[in-house]
Design an enzyme around this catalytic site. Structure first.
Site, short mmCIF file in Angstrom:
data_model
loop_
_atom_site.label_atom_id
_atom_site.label_comp_id
_atom_site.label_asym_id
_atom_site.label_seq_id
_atom_site.Cartn_x
_atom_site.Cartn_y
_atom_site.Cartn_z
N ARG A 1 11.11 -7.52 5.36
CA ARG A 1 11.09 -6.08 5.08
C ARG A 1 12.02 -5.30 6.01
O ARG A 1 12.03 -5.52 7.21
CB ARG A 1 9.65 -5.58 5.24
CG ARG A 1 9.50 -4.10 4.99
CD ARG A 1 8.08 -3.75 4.70
NE ARG A 1 7.28 -3.60 5.90
CZ ARG A 1 6.01 -3.14 5.88
NH1 ARG A 1 5.44 -2.85 4.72
NH2 ARG A 1 5.34 -3.02 6.98
N ARG B 1 -9.98 1.81 8.47
CA ARG B 1 -9.56 0.46 8.80
C ARG B 1 -10.65 -0.28 9.57
O ARG B 1 -10.45 -1.44 9.92
CB ARG B 1 -8.32 0.55 9.70
CG ARG B 1 -7.03 0.08 9.08
CD ARG B 1 -5.98 0.22 10.15
NE ARG B 1 -4.77 -0.48 9.89
CZ ARG B 1 -3.75 0.00 9.19
NH1 ARG B 1 -3.84 1.16 8.59
NH2 ARG B 1 -2.66 -0.71 9.08
N LYS C 1 0.82 -1.22 0.00
CA LYS C 1 0.00 0.00 0.00
C LYS C 1 0.85 1.27 0.00
O LYS C 1 0.56 2.18 -0.75
CB LYS C 1 -0.90 0.07 1.25
CG LYS C 1 -2.13 -0.81 1.21
CD LYS C 1 -3.12 -0.41 2.31
CE LYS C 1 -2.52 -0.35 3.70
NZ LYS C 1 -2.05 -1.64 4.22
N ARG D 1 11.15 -2.58 11.17
CA ARG D 1 10.12 -1.78 11.84
C ARG D 1 9.68 -2.56 13.07
O ARG D 1 9.52 -3.76 13.00
CB ARG D 1 8.94 -1.60 10.87
CG ARG D 1 8.40 -0.20 10.81
CD ARG D 1 7.39 -0.05 9.70
NE ARG D 1 6.07 -0.54 10.08
CZ ARG D 1 4.98 -0.45 9.29
NH1 ARG D 1 5.07 0.09 8.09
NH2 ARG D 1 3.83 -0.90 9.71
N ARG E 1 -1.15 -8.18 13.48
CA ARG E 1 -1.65 -7.20 12.49
C ARG E 1 -2.51 -7.88 11.43
O ARG E 1 -3.51 -7.32 10.99
CB ARG E 1 -0.48 -6.44 11.86
CG ARG E 1 0.07 -5.35 12.81
CD ARG E 1 1.47 -4.93 12.45
NE ARG E 1 1.56 -4.36 11.12
CZ ARG E 1 2.66 -4.44 10.36
NH1 ARG E 1 3.72 -5.07 10.78
NH2 ARG E 1 2.65 -3.89 9.18
P1 ADP Z 1 0.43 -1.70 7.75
O1 ADP Z 1 -0.62 -1.47 6.72
O2 ADP Z 1 1.69 -2.25 7.16
O3 ADP Z 1 -0.04 -2.49 8.94
P2 ADP Z 1 0.42 1.13 8.58
O4 ADP Z 1 1.64 1.94 8.41
O5 ADP Z 1 -0.75 1.45 7.76
O6 ADP Z 1 0.93 -0.36 8.38
O7 ADP Z 1 -0.04 1.18 10.12
C1 ADP Z 1 0.85 0.90 11.19
C2 ADP Z 1 0.08 0.96 12.50
O8 ADP Z 1 -0.46 2.29 12.71
C3 ADP Z 1 -1.14 0.04 12.61
O9 ADP Z 1 -0.79 -1.28 12.97
C4 ADP Z 1 -1.97 0.76 13.67
O10 ADP Z 1 -1.47 0.53 14.97
C5 ADP Z 1 -1.74 2.23 13.34
N1 ADP Z 1 -2.78 2.73 12.40
C6 ADP Z 1 -2.57 3.16 11.12
N2 ADP Z 1 -3.72 3.54 10.56
C7 ADP Z 1 -4.70 3.35 11.49
C8 ADP Z 1 -6.11 3.53 11.50
N3 ADP Z 1 -6.78 3.99 10.43
N4 ADP Z 1 -6.78 3.22 12.64
C9 ADP Z 1 -6.14 2.76 13.71
N5 ADP Z 1 -4.82 2.54 13.76
C10 ADP Z 1 -4.09 2.83 12.66
#
Ligand code: ADP
Length: 201
Positions: free
Chosen positions: A127, A88, A13, A138, A149
């Site tokens: 990664r 999400r 993404k 990360r 996740r």
């Molecule tokens: P990925 O899609 O690889 O899991 P992201 O960078 O989108 O990684 O998100 C990393 C973390 O940030 C998530 O696991 C969550 O804890 C938090 N996060 C990101 N976007 C949201 C959201 N829309 N609602 C709640 N938590 C979020």
């Protein structure tokens, strides 16, 4: 154009968000990136979000929804946006719809990047990011957190696919292939095929 990019962790993404937003000439807005910037800057928001992120859990909606509403109200988002990592949950999607309606706006399309789970685990565990010239993992790419996740994605985020399908907004994109191949599929789904070719279908 106002576009949401959906997909599990490891689907690519972040990469696609940058490329597609560049082609559409709209800002790419990543809630994960905003949270990570706040965590490294040790802001109040970052302190609130960190424990959830490290556990692989979602940051609570009260925090996330307000943050996105403020971001979408900034001037650069007037021309459109590509949202990466938001919504999400169905609750976040409902909030997004009402925030946009308040601005007299709506979504044009939702792109879902589709990758099977075996491939996701393989991509995530390998990664690495480069920070100060060093390759680092990360914090939330550790195997236990990756599993969490993916579980959170299945339970809370995957239902958005049906939610947007029912509104006629969803395009599923096969996200296996090179970055360019996946981008080309996405641009076609947006009705903007590349190289000036008319959209065949
Ligand atoms: P990925 O899609 O690889 O899991 P992201 O960078 O989108 O990684 O998100 C990393 C973390 O940030 C998530 O696991 C969550 O804890 C938090 N996060 C990101 N976007 C949201 C959201 N829309 N609602 C709640 N938590 C979020």
């Amino acid at each position: 154009m106002r576009v949401v990019l959906l997909g599990p962790p490891g689907a690519g993404k972040g990469t696609q968000a940058q490329v597609i937003a560049g082609r559409l000439v709209v800002p790419a807005i990543s809630t994960g990136d905003i949270f990570r910037t706040n965590v490294s800057g040790q802001t109040e928001l970052g302190k609130e979000a960190k424990a959830y992120m490290d556990a692989g859990d979602l940051v609570p909606d009260e925090i996330t929804v307000a943050m996105v509403r403020d971001r979408l109200a900034e001037p650069d988002a007037k021309v459109g946006f590509l949202l990466d990592g938001f919504p999400r949950t169905i609750a976040q999607a409902d909030q997004l719809r009402s925030s946009l309606a308040d601005l007299g706006q709506g979504l044009d399309r939702v792109l879902e990047l589709v990758v099977d789970e075996e491939e996701l685990v393989r991509r995530l565990s390998g990664r690495r990011m480069v920070v100060d010239g060093q390759e680092v993992q990360r914090e939330d790419d550790k195997p236990e957190t990756v599993r969490r996740r993916l579980e959170v994605y299945r339970e809370q985020t995957a239902p958005l696919s049906g939610f947007y399908q029912a509104q006629g907004l969803l395009s599923q994109i096969d996200a296996i292939g090179s970055v360019e191949e996946v981008t080309a599929r996405a641009m076609k789904a947006l009705g903007k095929p590349e190289h000036g070719q008319p959209d065949a279908g």
